[in-house]
Design a protein around this motif. Structure first.
Motif, PDB file in Angstrom:
ATOM      1  N   LEU A   1     -44.128 -10.698 -26.997  1.00 59.74           N
ATOM      2  CA  LEU A   1     -45.505  -9.932 -26.981  1.00 59.74           C
ATOM      3  C   LEU A   1     -46.044 -10.428 -25.704  1.00 59.74           C
ATOM      4  O   LEU A   1     -46.562 -11.455 -25.334  1.00 59.74           O
ATOM      5  N   SER A   2     -46.320  -9.216 -24.848  1.00 56.90           N
ATOM      6  CA  SER A   2     -47.156  -9.463 -23.658  1.00 56.90           C
ATOM      7  C   SER A   2     -47.799  -8.538 -23.059  1.00 56.90           C
ATOM      8  O   SER A   2     -47.877  -7.110 -23.693  1.00 56.90           O
ATOM      9  N   PRO A   3     -48.769  -8.513 -22.320  1.00 56.71           N
ATOM     10  CA  PRO A   3     -49.583  -7.597 -21.607  1.00 56.71           C
ATOM     11  C   PRO A   3     -48.605  -6.275 -21.226  1.00 56.71           C
ATOM     12  O   PRO A   3     -47.839  -6.814 -20.262  1.00 56.71           O
ATOM     13  N   VAL A   4     -49.194  -5.249 -21.372  1.00 53.90           N
ATOM     14  CA  VAL A   4     -48.346  -3.798 -20.798  1.00 53.90           C
ATOM     15  C   VAL A   4     -48.179  -4.140 -19.209  1.00 53.90           C
ATOM     16  O   VAL A   4     -47.034  -3.834 -18.971  1.00 53.90           O
ATOM     17  N   GLY A   5     -49.208  -4.461 -18.414  1.00 50.39           N
ATOM     18  CA  GLY A   5     -49.059  -4.653 -17.254  1.00 50.39           C
ATOM     19  C   GLY A   5     -48.002  -5.596 -16.651  1.00 50.39           C
ATOM     20  O   GLY A   5     -47.773  -5.507 -15.462  1.00 50.39           O
ATOM     21  N   LEU A   6     -47.727  -6.604 -17.439  1.00 51.88           N
ATOM     22  CA  LEU A   6     -46.858  -7.731 -17.090  1.00 51.88           C
ATOM     23  C   LEU A   6     -45.547  -7.403 -17.286  1.00 51.88           C
ATOM     24  O   LEU A   6     -44.450  -8.170 -17.196  1.00 51.88           O
ATOM     25  N   ARG A   7     -44.879  -6.110 -17.904  1.00 57.95           N
ATOM     26  CA  ARG A   7     -43.666  -5.971 -18.282  1.00 57.95           C
ATOM     27  C   ARG A   7     -42.747  -5.892 -17.167  1.00 57.95           C
ATOM     28  O   ARG A   7     -41.604  -6.733 -17.315  1.00 57.95           O
ATOM     29  N   ASP A   8     -42.797  -5.569 -15.998  1.00 56.98           N
ATOM     30  CA  ASP A   8     -41.838  -5.792 -15.150  1.00 56.98           C
ATOM     31  C   ASP A   8     -41.506  -7.192 -14.654  1.00 56.98           C
ATOM     32  O   ASP A   8     -40.468  -7.517 -14.390  1.00 56.98           O
ATOM     33  N   THR A   9     -42.724  -7.859 -14.576  1.00 59.15           N
ATOM     34  CA  THR A   9     -42.773  -9.192 -14.054  1.00 59.15           C
ATOM     35  C   THR A   9     -41.962  -9.994 -15.172  1.00 59.15           C
ATOM     36  O   THR A   9     -40.873 -10.719 -14.569  1.00 59.15           O
ATOM     37  N   VAL A  10     -42.183  -9.823 -16.502  1.00 60.40           N
ATOM     38  CA  VAL A  10     -41.734 -10.776 -17.358  1.00 60.40           C
ATOM     39  C   VAL A  10     -40.087 -10.238 -17.564  1.00 60.40           C
ATOM     40  O   VAL A  10     -38.993 -11.245 -17.416  1.00 60.40           O
ATOM     41  N   LEU A  11     -39.822  -9.072 -17.330  1.00 62.77           N
ATOM     42  CA  LEU A  11     -38.296  -8.814 -17.614  1.00 62.77           C
ATOM     43  C   LEU A  11     -37.502  -9.289 -16.068  1.00 62.77           C
ATOM     44  O   LEU A  11     -36.364  -9.750 -16.353  1.00 62.77           O
ATOM     45  N   THR A  12     -38.308  -9.009 -15.087  1.00 63.75           N
ATOM     46  CA  THR A  12     -37.535  -9.526 -13.677  1.00 63.75           C
ATOM     47  C   THR A  12     -37.380 -11.049 -13.645  1.00 63.75           C
ATOM     48  O   THR A  12     -36.435 -11.457 -13.313  1.00 63.75           O
ATOM     49  N   GLU A  13     -38.326 -11.666 -14.305  1.00 67.15           N
ATOM     50  CA  GLU A  13     -38.194 -13.118 -14.283  1.00 67.15           C
ATOM     51  C   GLU A  13     -36.956 -13.600 -15.193  1.00 67.15           C
ATOM     52  O   GLU A  13     -36.443 -14.493 -15.018  1.00 67.15           O
ATOM     53  N   ILE A  14     -37.018 -12.851 -16.177  1.00 71.15           N
ATOM     54  CA  ILE A  14     -35.767 -12.959 -17.196  1.00 71.15           C
ATOM     55  C   ILE A  14     -34.548 -12.951 -16.639  1.00 71.15           C
ATOM     56  O   ILE A  14     -33.541 -13.593 -16.661  1.00 71.15           O
ATOM     57  N   SER A  15     -34.484 -11.790 -16.050  1.00 71.97           N
ATOM     58  CA  SER A  15     -33.097 -11.527 -15.235  1.00 71.97           C
ATOM     59  C   SER A  15     -32.765 -12.613 -14.428  1.00 71.97           C
ATOM     60  O   SER A  15     -31.639 -12.709 -13.885  1.00 71.97           O
ATOM     61  N   THR A  16     -33.889 -13.007 -13.345  1.00 75.47           N
ATOM     62  CA  THR A  16     -33.625 -14.002 -12.568  1.00 75.47           C
ATOM     63  C   THR A  16     -33.339 -15.161 -13.048  1.00 75.47           C
ATOM     64  O   THR A  16     -32.176 -15.931 -12.442  1.00 75.47           O
ATOM     65  N   ALA A  17     -33.669 -15.658 -14.239  1.00 69.17           N
ATOM     66  CA  ALA A  17     -33.447 -16.745 -14.910  1.00 69.17           C
ATOM     67  C   ALA A  17     -31.901 -16.656 -15.404  1.00 69.17           C
ATOM     68  O   ALA A  17     -31.166 -17.556 -15.424  1.00 69.17           O
ATOM     69  N   TYR A  18     -31.522 -15.536 -16.067  1.00 66.75           N
ATOM     70  CA  TYR A  18     -30.113 -15.212 -16.253  1.00 66.75           C
ATOM     71  C   TYR A  18     -29.181 -15.386 -15.108  1.00 66.75           C
ATOM     72  O   TYR A  18     -28.057 -16.128 -15.106  1.00 66.75           O
ATOM     73  N   ALA A  19     -29.513 -14.863 -13.994  1.00 75.70           N
ATOM     74  CA  ALA A  19     -28.622 -14.771 -12.691  1.00 75.70           C
ATOM     75  C   ALA A  19     -28.630 -16.241 -12.245  1.00 75.70           C
ATOM     76  O   ALA A  19     -27.588 -16.570 -11.923  1.00 75.70           O
ATOM     77  N   ALA A  20     -29.689 -17.007 -12.403  1.00 75.74           N
ATOM     78  CA  ALA A  20     -29.559 -18.408 -12.000  1.00 75.74           C
ATOM     79  C   ALA A  20     -28.389 -19.249 -12.896  1.00 75.74           C
ATOM     80  O   ALA A  20     -27.798 -20.059 -12.210  1.00 75.74           O
ATOM     81  N   ARG A  21     -28.372 -18.970 -13.914  1.00 74.26           N
ATOM     82  CA  ARG A  21     -27.326 -19.461 -15.045  1.00 74.26           C
ATOM     83  C   ARG A  21     -25.816 -18.858 -14.843  1.00 74.26           C
ATOM     84  O   ARG A  21     -25.123 -19.355 -15.519  1.00 74.26           O
ATOM     85  N   GLY A  22     -25.906 -17.939 -14.209  1.00 69.93           N
ATOM     86  CA  GLY A  22     -24.466 -17.119 -13.839  1.00 69.93           C
ATOM     87  C   GLY A  22     -24.219 -16.284 -15.240  1.00 69.93           C
ATOM     88  O   GLY A  22     -22.969 -16.273 -15.768  1.00 69.93           O
ATOM     89  N   TRP A  23     -25.254 -16.059 -16.256  1.00 70.30           N
ATOM     90  CA  TRP A  23     -25.169 -15.212 -17.182  1.00 70.30           C
ATOM     91  C   TRP A  23     -24.917 -13.710 -17.179  1.00 70.30           C
ATOM     92  O   TRP A  23     -25.707 -13.284 -16.141  1.00 70.30           O
ATOM     93  N   PRO A  24     -24.105 -13.043 -17.697  1.00 67.84           N
ATOM     94  CA  PRO A  24     -24.165 -11.645 -17.638  1.00 67.84           C
ATOM     95  C   PRO A  24     -25.664 -10.980 -18.001  1.00 67.84           C
ATOM     96  O   PRO A  24     -26.372 -11.502 -18.769  1.00 67.84           O
ATOM     97  N   GLN A  25     -26.068 -10.257 -17.244  1.00 72.52           N
ATOM     98  CA  GLN A  25     -27.564  -9.567 -17.430  1.00 72.52           C
ATOM     99  C   GLN A  25     -27.961  -9.362 -18.842  1.00 72.52           C
ATOM    100  O   GLN A  25     -27.061  -8.591 -19.498  1.00 72.52           O
ATOM    101  N   PRO A  26     -29.120  -9.586 -19.426  1.00 74.82           N
ATOM    102  CA  PRO A  26     -29.696  -9.064 -20.626  1.00 74.82           C
ATOM    103  C   PRO A  26     -29.930  -7.615 -20.484  1.00 74.82           C
ATOM    104  O   PRO A  26     -30.095  -6.989 -19.466  1.00 74.82           O
ATOM    105  N   ALA A  27     -30.274  -7.254 -21.711  1.00 73.32           N
ATOM    106  CA  ALA A  27     -30.866  -5.786 -22.023  1.00 73.32           C
ATOM    107  C   ALA A  27     -32.054  -5.734 -22.685  1.00 73.32           C
ATOM    108  O   ALA A  27     -32.333  -6.850 -23.149  1.00 73.32           O
ATOM    109  N   ALA A  28     -32.910  -4.476 -22.433  1.00 73.06           N
ATOM    110  CA  ALA A  28     -34.282  -4.635 -23.028  1.00 73.06           C
ATOM    111  C   ALA A  28     -34.737  -3.273 -23.748  1.00 73.06           C
ATOM    112  O   ALA A  28     -34.152  -2.240 -23.210  1.00 73.06           O
ATOM    113  N   LEU A  29     -35.407  -3.369 -24.760  1.00 75.60           N
ATOM    114  CA  LEU A  29     -35.996  -2.183 -25.274  1.00 75.60           C
ATOM    115  C   LEU A  29     -37.461  -2.349 -25.490  1.00 75.60           C
ATOM    116  O   LEU A  29     -37.910  -3.421 -25.934  1.00 75.60           O
ATOM    117  N   LEU A  30     -38.260  -1.197 -26.061  1.00 75.32           N
ATOM    118  CA  LEU A  30     -39.597  -1.338 -26.434  1.00 75.32           C
ATOM    119  C   LEU A  30     -39.767  -1.174 -27.584  1.00 75.32           C
ATOM    120  O   LEU A  30     -39.044  -0.220 -28.154  1.00 75.32           O
TER     121      LEU A  30
END
Ligand code: GLA
Length: 357
Positions: A318-347
């Motif tokens: 649950l996050s502010p609409v304006g933070l969507r890109d930041t939140v998803l990009t940071e999750i992608s980065t956290a995944y990449a840092a751990r060497g995990w396959p990228q996650p997916a998202a939906l609204l």
């Protein structure tokens, strides 16, 4: 991270049925996937849950046959041909389970397609069962809830609790469905985070669970044992399982009260508290779910938690609409840092329930 679209497949499913079977379907229905906002691992204990129906859904087109052959076509898992009494593996078992549970007799042609990610903890199985049941039966939707629950728990043998099928059939756009499995009471609760500039994102960790075996059944047994035991007989493990069930029910009521009061920070805090309880007391989270939740919270989300049975699957944020890109990009980065396959998202907007088309 691209958002997985929840497009309307109605026209496509009609055409695909005609292409597969050489004539038009007699009936068509669709049923949504779901996310549970709070109230996890409580349904099978007679507790409280608060799910919403997703825009992502499964479509079923059907037509009766003069013989006893059952011919199934899915756009994701190929074809299955046989008869109603058989017990195949995989997606076909859910279709046959639904048909037996509603008391269908005789041959049938069925074509199914879906925008619900399969096996991701968004109730793709309940969506499939409910879509097939609704397309095949002429019973009122309300009367299909119990057979659709039985289709999964008894016919397929996955010991699930009923929340998924109930919201797929009885949810409402713009609302969460408060379910009390003790009294069977149901109440629509407005769920409109956009009014406060918020949105609910679903992040698919891409790690998968299997309900029919493994952890879900273990947790169910452990917590049933804990509820049945005398207080002085409880082991530390049983105390943790029990503490989750009791505290989670209280959080559902508190979250509904917060929604009625428009207190979105409290809604978020309760979602996060639910995750902590599932992580430490019920022990159904995993590293990927925890990483999504922790990262989202560190970058401005009001609340985040795993949703569904756990052991992989999806988290909600649950996050502010304006933070969507930041939140998803940071999750992608956290995944990449751990060497995990990228996650997916939906609204996840609270969407319409199952419907005949
Ligand atoms: C799965 C089951 C539900 C419910 C949740 C956990 O989604 O199908 O019945 O038990 O797990 O809350």
């Amino acid at each position: 991270m691209q958002l997985i679209p929840g497009e309307d497949l109605t026209a496509h499913v009609r055409e695909a049925f005609a292409a597969a079977f050489g004539h038009q379907p007699a009936a068509l229905a669709k049923a949504p996937g779901r996310v549970n906002l709070i109230g996890e691992h409580t349904d099978y204990h007679g507790g409280l849950c608060l799910p919403i129906a997703l825009p992502h859904a499964t479509w079923a087109a059907v037509r009766g046959r003069d013989d006893t052959a059952v011919r199934l076509v899915s756009t994701w898992g190929g074809e299955w041909h046989g008869t109603l009494g058989e017990r195949p593996e995989g997606w076909a078992s859910y279709v046959l389970g639904a048909l037996r549970a509603i008391g269908h007799r005789g041959g049938l042609e069925v074509l199914v397609d879906s925008t619900v990610p399969v096996g991701a903890g968004l109730s793709s199985s309940a969506a499939l069962i409910c879509a097939v049941a609704l397309a095949t039966s002429s019973a009122p939707v309300e009367e299909l809830v119990a057979p659709c629950v039985r289709a999964e728990s008894e016919e397929v043998g996955a010991p699930t609790g009923g929340l998924d099928q109930t919201v797929a059939l009885l949810g409402a756009a713009g609302h969460a469905l408060l379910l009390d499995f003790a009294s069977s009471a149901r109440q629509q609760v407005p769920w409109e985070p956009w009014r406060a500039g918020l949105e609910l994102l679903v992040v698919d960790t891409r790690t998968r669970h299997e309900h029919a075996g493994g952890g879900y059944a273990d947790r169910r047994r452990e917590s049933e044992d804990a509820l049945a035991a005398r207080a002085d007989e409880l082991s530390p493990l049983h105390r943790r399982r029990l503490r989750h069930v009791v505290s989670e029910n209280a959080r559902v009521s508190a979250l509904v009260a917060a929604l009625h009061g428009g207190d979105w920070p409290r809604v978020g805090a309760l979602m996060t508290a639910s995750h902590e309880s599932l992580r430490h007391d019920f022990e159904v989270s995993c590293a990927e779910l925890d990483a999504v939740v922790d990262t989202a919270l560190a970058h401005g989300a009001l609340g985040a938690r795993m949703t569904g049975g756990g052991f992989g699957g999806c988290a909600i944020v649950l996050s502010p609409v304006g933070l969507r890109d930041t939140v998803l990009t940071e999750i992608s980065t956290a995944y990449a840092a751990r060497g995990w396959p990228q996650p997916a998202a939906l609204l996840a907007t609270a969407s319409a329930p199952a419907t005949r088309l």
